[in-house]
Write a protein that holds these residues in place. Structure first.
Motif, PDB file in Angstrom:
ATOM      1  N   ASP A  17       0.847  -1.189   0.000  1.00 24.47           N
ATOM      2  CA  ASP A  17       0.000   0.000   0.000  1.00 24.47           C
ATOM      3  C   ASP A  17       0.888   1.246   0.000  1.00 24.47           C
ATOM      4  OD1 ASP A  17      -1.802   2.095   0.575  1.00 24.47           O
ATOM      5  OD2 ASP A  17      -3.035   0.775   1.816  1.00 24.47           O
ATOM      6  N   VAL A  18       0.608   2.179  -0.862  1.00 23.54           N
ATOM      7  CA  VAL A  18       1.401   3.395  -1.001  1.00 23.54           C
ATOM      8  C   VAL A  18       1.436   4.177   0.313  1.00 23.54           C
ATOM      9  CG1 VAL A  18       1.584   5.587  -2.255  1.00 23.54           C
ATOM     10  CG2 VAL A  18       0.943   3.514  -3.467  1.00 23.54           C
ATOM     11  N   ILE A  19       0.408   4.049   1.112  1.00 29.04           N
ATOM     12  CA  ILE A  19       0.371   4.729   2.408  1.00 29.04           C
ATOM     13  C   ILE A  19       1.548   4.293   3.283  1.00 29.04           C
ATOM     14  CG2 ILE A  19      -0.949   4.925   4.563  1.00 29.04           C
ATOM     15  CD1 ILE A  19      -3.495   4.839   2.805  1.00 29.04           C
ATOM     16  N   ILE A  20       1.947   3.034   3.177  1.00 28.25           N
ATOM     17  CA  ILE A  20       3.087   2.523   3.957  1.00 28.25           C
ATOM     18  C   ILE A  20       4.344   3.315   3.619  1.00 28.25           C
ATOM     19  CG2 ILE A  20       4.580   0.521   4.371  1.00 28.25           C
ATOM     20  CD1 ILE A  20       1.799   0.221   5.614  1.00 28.25           C
ATOM     21  N   PHE A  21       4.572   3.560   2.334  1.00 32.09           N
ATOM     22  CA  PHE A  21       5.758   4.310   1.923  1.00 32.09           C
ATOM     23  C   PHE A  21       5.722   5.737   2.480  1.00 32.09           C
ATOM     24  CE2 PHE A  21       5.491   1.039  -1.402  1.00 32.09           C
ATOM     25  CZ  PHE A  21       6.775   0.508  -1.314  1.00 32.09           C
ATOM     26  N   GLN A  52       9.640  -2.836   8.200  1.00 28.33           N
ATOM     27  CA  GLN A  52       9.577  -4.274   7.933  1.00 28.33           C
ATOM     28  C   GLN A  52       8.797  -4.527   6.641  1.00 28.33           C
ATOM     29  OE1 GLN A  52       7.465  -6.567  10.892  1.00 28.33           O
ATOM     30  NE2 GLN A  52       8.335  -8.491  10.172  1.00 28.33           N
ATOM     31  N   ALA A  53       7.690  -3.832   6.463  1.00 27.00           N
ATOM     32  CA  ALA A  53       6.884  -3.998   5.249  1.00 27.00           C
ATOM     33  C   ALA A  53       7.660  -3.559   4.015  1.00 27.00           C
ATOM     34  CB  ALA A  53       5.584  -3.201   5.375  1.00 27.00           C
ATOM     35  N   VAL A  54       8.382  -2.454   4.125  1.00 25.01           N
ATOM     36  CA  VAL A  54       9.176  -1.969   2.988  1.00 25.01           C
ATOM     37  C   VAL A  54      10.282  -2.969   2.661  1.00 25.01           C
ATOM     38  CG1 VAL A  54      10.734  -0.152   2.186  1.00 25.01           C
ATOM     39  CG2 VAL A  54       8.629   0.461   3.380  1.00 25.01           C
ATOM     40  N   ASP A  59      12.630  -7.263  -0.777  1.00 30.29           N
ATOM     41  CA  ASP A  59      13.080  -8.641  -1.001  1.00 30.29           C
ATOM     42  C   ASP A  59      12.326  -9.294  -2.157  1.00 30.29           C
ATOM     43  OD1 ASP A  59      15.013  -8.633   0.980  1.00 30.29           O
ATOM     44  OD2 ASP A  59      13.760  -9.651   2.461  1.00 30.29           O
ATOM     45  N   ARG A  60      11.022  -9.095  -2.181  1.00 33.71           N
ATOM     46  CA  ARG A  60      10.223  -9.661  -3.281  1.00 33.71           C
ATOM     47  C   ARG A  60      10.636  -9.036  -4.615  1.00 33.71           C
ATOM     48  NH1 ARG A  60       6.239  -9.293   0.835  1.00 33.71           N
ATOM     49  NH2 ARG A  60       5.529  -7.270   0.087  1.00 33.71           N
TER      50      ARG A  60
END
Length: 96
Positions: A17-21, A52-54, A59-60
């Motif tokens: 989700d762009v919000i995470i960035f 952690q999400a980023v 990694d993916r």
């Protein structure tokens, strides 16, 4: 890493989700402000899941996105940093 991962996702390789960035970027800004004012280089524990999400997305992307996409994302991130650095000099403080 936040910007490079975002730019790789923007090129079509990622689903975070762009919000995470945006929240991770804001957390980094707060960390930098704390470092400047208090000389404390820490990220708030509550914000660690953002990074952690980023990192999981990065990694993916390393496994799935072509090399040229990573290189282009890195160049975009460098350009963004150069652009922001132009405005980073605080004219109220003398240079040491």
């Amino acid at each position: 890493m936040v910007y490079v991962t975002y730019f790789v996702q923007d090129a079509g390789y990622g689903e975070t989700d762009v919000i995470i960035f945006g929240r991770a970027e804001a957390a980094l800004e707060r960390c930098l402000q704390r470092a400047e004012t208090e000389r404390i280089w820490t990220v708030d524990a509550a914000e660690l899941p953002l990074f952690q999400a980023v990192l999981q997305e990065a990694d993916r992307q390393l496994a799935g996105a072509p090399r040229y996409v990573h290189l282009e994302a890195r160049e975009k991130a460098r350009a963004l940093c150069r652009e922001r650095a132009q405005f980073a000099v605080d004219v109220r403080r003398p240079l040491k």
